[in-house]
Design an enzyme around this catalytic site. Structure first.
Site, PDB file in Angstrom:
ATOM      1  N   ASP A   1     -57.136  66.703  37.573  1.00 14.80           N
ATOM      2  CA  ASP A   1     -56.037  67.537  38.083  1.00 14.80           C
ATOM      3  C   ASP A   1     -55.311  66.906  39.271  1.00 14.80           C
ATOM      4  O   ASP A   1     -54.811  67.615  40.149  1.00 14.80           O
ATOM      5  CB  ASP A   1     -56.546  68.936  38.490  1.00 14.80           C
ATOM      6  CG  ASP A   1     -57.263  69.622  37.354  1.00 14.80           C
ATOM      7  OD1 ASP A   1     -56.802  69.495  36.211  1.00 14.80           O
ATOM      8  OD2 ASP A   1     -58.306  70.255  37.605  1.00 14.80           O
TER       9      ASP A   1
ATOM     10  N   LYS B   1     -51.808  63.366  37.213  1.00 18.37           N
ATOM     11  CA  LYS B   1     -51.621  62.121  36.438  1.00 18.37           C
ATOM     12  C   LYS B   1     -50.410  62.229  35.508  1.00 18.37           C
ATOM     13  O   LYS B   1     -49.645  61.286  35.384  1.00 18.37           O
ATOM     14  CB  LYS B   1     -52.861  61.823  35.578  1.00 18.37           C
ATOM     15  CG  LYS B   1     -54.083  61.457  36.386  1.00 18.37           C
ATOM     16  CD  LYS B   1     -55.276  61.220  35.489  1.00 18.37           C
ATOM     17  CE  LYS B   1     -55.792  62.476  34.840  1.00 18.37           C
ATOM     18  NZ  LYS B   1     -56.363  63.475  35.728  1.00 18.37           N
TER      19      LYS B   1
ATOM     20  N   GLY C   1     -55.232  68.865  30.861  1.00 17.34           N
ATOM     21  CA  GLY C   1     -54.002  69.653  30.922  1.00 17.34           C
ATOM     22  C   GLY C   1     -53.042  68.934  31.840  1.00 17.34           C
ATOM     23  O   GLY C   1     -53.252  68.896  33.038  1.00 17.34           O
ATOM     24  N   HIS C   2     -52.044  68.296  31.260  1.00 19.00           N
ATOM     25  CA  HIS C   2     -51.103  67.534  32.062  1.00 19.00           C
ATOM     26  C   HIS C   2     -49.774  68.284  32.167  1.00 19.00           C
ATOM     27  O   HIS C   2     -49.143  68.556  31.147  1.00 19.00           O
ATOM     28  CB  HIS C   2     -50.897  66.138  31.458  1.00 19.00           C
ATOM     29  CG  HIS C   2     -52.136  65.288  31.507  1.00 19.00           C
ATOM     30  ND1 HIS C   2     -52.323  64.167  30.742  1.00 19.00           N
ATOM     31  CD2 HIS C   2     -53.254  65.407  32.249  1.00 19.00           C
ATOM     32  CE1 HIS C   2     -53.506  63.628  31.022  1.00 19.00           C
ATOM     33  NE2 HIS C   2     -54.087  64.378  31.921  1.00 19.00           N
TER      34      HIS C   2
ATOM     35  N   GLN D   1     -58.932  63.604  32.874  1.00 16.80           N
ATOM     36  CA  GLN D   1     -59.966  63.993  33.855  1.00 16.80           C
ATOM     37  C   GLN D   1     -59.922  63.040  35.058  1.00 16.80           C
ATOM     38  O   GLN D   1     -58.840  62.609  35.427  1.00 16.80           O
ATOM     39  CB  GLN D   1     -61.359  64.049  33.221  1.00 16.80           C
ATOM     40  CG  GLN D   1     -61.549  65.215  32.258  1.00 16.80           C
ATOM     41  CD  GLN D   1     -61.014  64.936  30.864  1.00 16.80           C
ATOM     42  OE1 GLN D   1     -61.287  63.919  30.269  1.00 16.80           O
ATOM     43  NE2 GLN D   1     -60.248  65.853  30.327  1.00 16.80           N
TER      44      GLN D   1
HETATM   45  P1  IMP Z   1     -65.765  69.597  29.544  1.00 13.27           P
HETATM   46  O1  IMP Z   1     -64.973  68.350  29.654  1.00 13.27           O
HETATM   47  O2  IMP Z   1     -64.999  70.735  28.922  1.00 13.27           O
HETATM   48  O3  IMP Z   1     -67.097  69.387  28.898  1.00 13.27           O
HETATM   49  O4  IMP Z   1     -66.104  70.094  31.041  1.00 13.27           O
HETATM   50  C1  IMP Z   1     -66.978  69.375  31.895  1.00 13.27           C
HETATM   51  C2  IMP Z   1     -66.491  69.426  33.344  1.00 13.27           C
HETATM   52  O5  IMP Z   1     -65.293  68.682  33.461  1.00 13.27           O
HETATM   53  C3  IMP Z   1     -66.162  70.834  33.844  1.00 13.27           C
HETATM   54  O6  IMP Z   1     -66.468  70.901  35.219  1.00 13.27           O
HETATM   55  C4  IMP Z   1     -64.660  70.933  33.661  1.00 13.27           C
HETATM   56  O7  IMP Z   1     -64.075  71.885  34.519  1.00 13.27           O
HETATM   57  C5  IMP Z   1     -64.253  69.515  33.996  1.00 13.27           C
HETATM   58  N1  IMP Z   1     -62.994  69.113  33.358  1.00 13.27           N
HETATM   59  C6  IMP Z   1     -62.805  68.785  32.064  1.00 13.27           C
HETATM   60  N2  IMP Z   1     -61.522  68.448  31.851  1.00 13.27           N
HETATM   61  C7  IMP Z   1     -60.904  68.542  33.033  1.00 13.27           C
HETATM   62  C8  IMP Z   1     -59.565  68.278  33.463  1.00 13.27           C
HETATM   63  O8  IMP Z   1     -58.696  67.854  32.693  1.00 13.27           O
HETATM   64  N3  IMP Z   1     -59.313  68.492  34.778  1.00 13.27           N
HETATM   65  C9  IMP Z   1     -60.267  68.907  35.661  1.00 13.27           C
HETATM   66  N4  IMP Z   1     -61.534  69.162  35.300  1.00 13.27           N
HETATM   67  C10 IMP Z   1     -61.840  68.974  34.004  1.00 13.27           C
END
Ligand code: IMP
Length: 429
Positions: A13, A16, A40-41, A225
């Protein structure tokens, strides 16, 4: 323009999408290499806000090719909806400008079921995932029971593969999670149809990218991420399940390290984190709440409120080492206007001792206290500033301190979501 990897240098977040959108003007191809629709971009163009979960942010630029690499996990339903919505909004998304790797793995309904079921059942030890099936799909990939895009687009292969893997996943769903099994015919019917629709976009992406490089074209590798959510180098187990680091660009596209020239890290002017896990510079009181409101820190994917804290230079220094970050693009500096004092975390203290290195152990990290450098804030609204020299001296001091404490020079600083609200400090492309 070199071949460059753009990564998040914090816990995701960082903004990017906004920076990729900007730089993509200078490249031929934009390739995503890991993660799925957990990302989520958000990109603001004029009055319009576009949120992308699956497609590379470069899809919004005319004349560019957007690529989804083999390291990405694809939820075909979400991807097709995103393509459809973009077309309705007047953007081009067809076989000419969108290419999907036939080696990418597919997020199936049982992955989502397992992700959500586990989070519900593990109470205090939950990860706080996005519930999109990300962990379970990467697990299946590593366990060699995944379904790839090349299976999805071939009904015989899909049927064969699904018959092989579904009983095992249903066993887990029924016996471990205590839920109803999923039905073969229902899944097959739905996914066969997605395969038909996606087929025209699929190809051998590594061949396409390597041939393009040979032809002199340049590529922007778009990370999702952030470095601290990387499966190997992040704050494990509170991480995502893919290689969000710059190294993931190679394994997630099939382009070798010798063909990548530089790495740009994106960092917010403060720090945020969604989901569970240690966060040494987190602000739990009024100041954190203020950052959340001013920065509109609510997740683009799940809408969850983001945890907020001061800029963590110690973590960025670590991220920079792992990822080879040559420059940083700093986002949302405008959000810090109006704070009397601003802090930067320059080190961690663990059991009274100042650490030299970022801890690899989650338990240690969760017991670390931040060591802060305090700076004066500024009151001026800086969102209209168009040259660094116009920034208040305290803001310039803040930027200098970030460069000194991270050891990484700044490439750009953004002061708002729209395309023009950015200052360039160094020319790197
Ligand atoms: P997962 O990727 O859904 O398995 O989530 C694992 C961890 O990564 C959790 O803490 C999510 O909130 C975090 N996470 C996954 N995708 C994002 C992102 O795009 N931005 C911020 N945190 C993320």
């Amino acid at each position: 323009m070199p071949n460059v990897v753009v990564i998040g240098a914090q816990w995701g977040d960082e903004g990017k999408g906004r920076i990729v959108d900007l730089i993509s003007e200078k490249v031929d191809i934009i390739a995503r290499y890991q993660g799925g629709n957990n990302a989520g971009h958000t990109i603001v163009i004029g009055e319009e806000k576009v949120v992308l979960h699956h497609l590379p942010s470069g899809i919004l630029r005319e004349g560019k090719v957007s690529v989804i690499g083999n390291g990405v996990v694809v939820d075909p339903k979400v991807l097709l909806e995103e393509i459809q919505n973009l077309r309705l909004a007047g953007y081009k998304a067809d076989r000419e400008n969108l290419k999907i790797s036939d080696r990418a793995h597919v997020i199936m309904p049982y992955h989502k079921e397992i992700d959500k079921g586990r989070e519900e059942s593990c109470g205090n030890t939950k990860i706080g995932t996005t519930g999109r099936g990300i962990g379970p799909v990467y697990e299946d990939k590593a366990a060699r029971r995944g379904i790839k895009v090349s299976d999805l687009i071939d009904p015989d292969a899909l049927s064969h593969r699904l018959r092989e893997v579904l009983p095992d996943r249903n066993l887990y769903i029924t016996k471990v999670l205590g839920k109803e099994p999923l039905d073969f015919q229902e899944i097959f019917g739905e996914y066969e149809a997605y395969g038909k629709e996606l087929k025209e976009f699929t190809c051998d992406v590594s061949k396409l990218l390597n041939d393009s490089i040979t032809e002199g074209k340049n590529i922007l590798f778009e990370g999702a991420q952030g470095a601290l959510l990387d499966i190997d180098f992040g704050t494990y187990p509170y991480v995502t399940s893919s290689s969000a680091s710059s190294g993931g660009a190679c394994t997630g596209t099939g382009v070798s390290p010798t063909k990548i020239d530089s790495v740009l890290g994106i960092a917010k002017a403060y720090t945020t984190r969604v989901g569970e896990g240690p966060f040494p510079s987190e602000l739990s009181g009024e100041t954190g709440e203020r950052l959340r409101e001013l920065g509109d820190e609510y997740g683009a994917t799940t809408g969850r409120s983001r945890r907020c804290g001061w800029f963590d230079a110690f973590a960025i220094k670590y991220a920079s080492m792992i990822n080879g970050i040559s420059h940083i693009a700093l986002t949302k500096l405008d959000v810090l206007s109006g704070f009397e004092k601003i802090k930067i975390c320059t080190a961690y203290r663990y059991k009274g001792k100042v650490l030299r290195d970022f801890p690899s152990n989650n338990h240690t990290l969760s017991e670390c206290d931040p060591v802060y450098q305090e700076l004066d804030g500024w009151n001026e609204d800086i969102s209209g500033v168009r040259d660094v020299s116009e920034l208040p001296p305290q803001a310039r001091d803040y930027l200098d301190t970030i460069e000194q404490s991270t050891g990484v020079p700044l490439y750009a600083v953004s002061l708002g979501a729209s395309r023009e609200k950015i200052l360039f400090l160094n020319e790197i492309f």
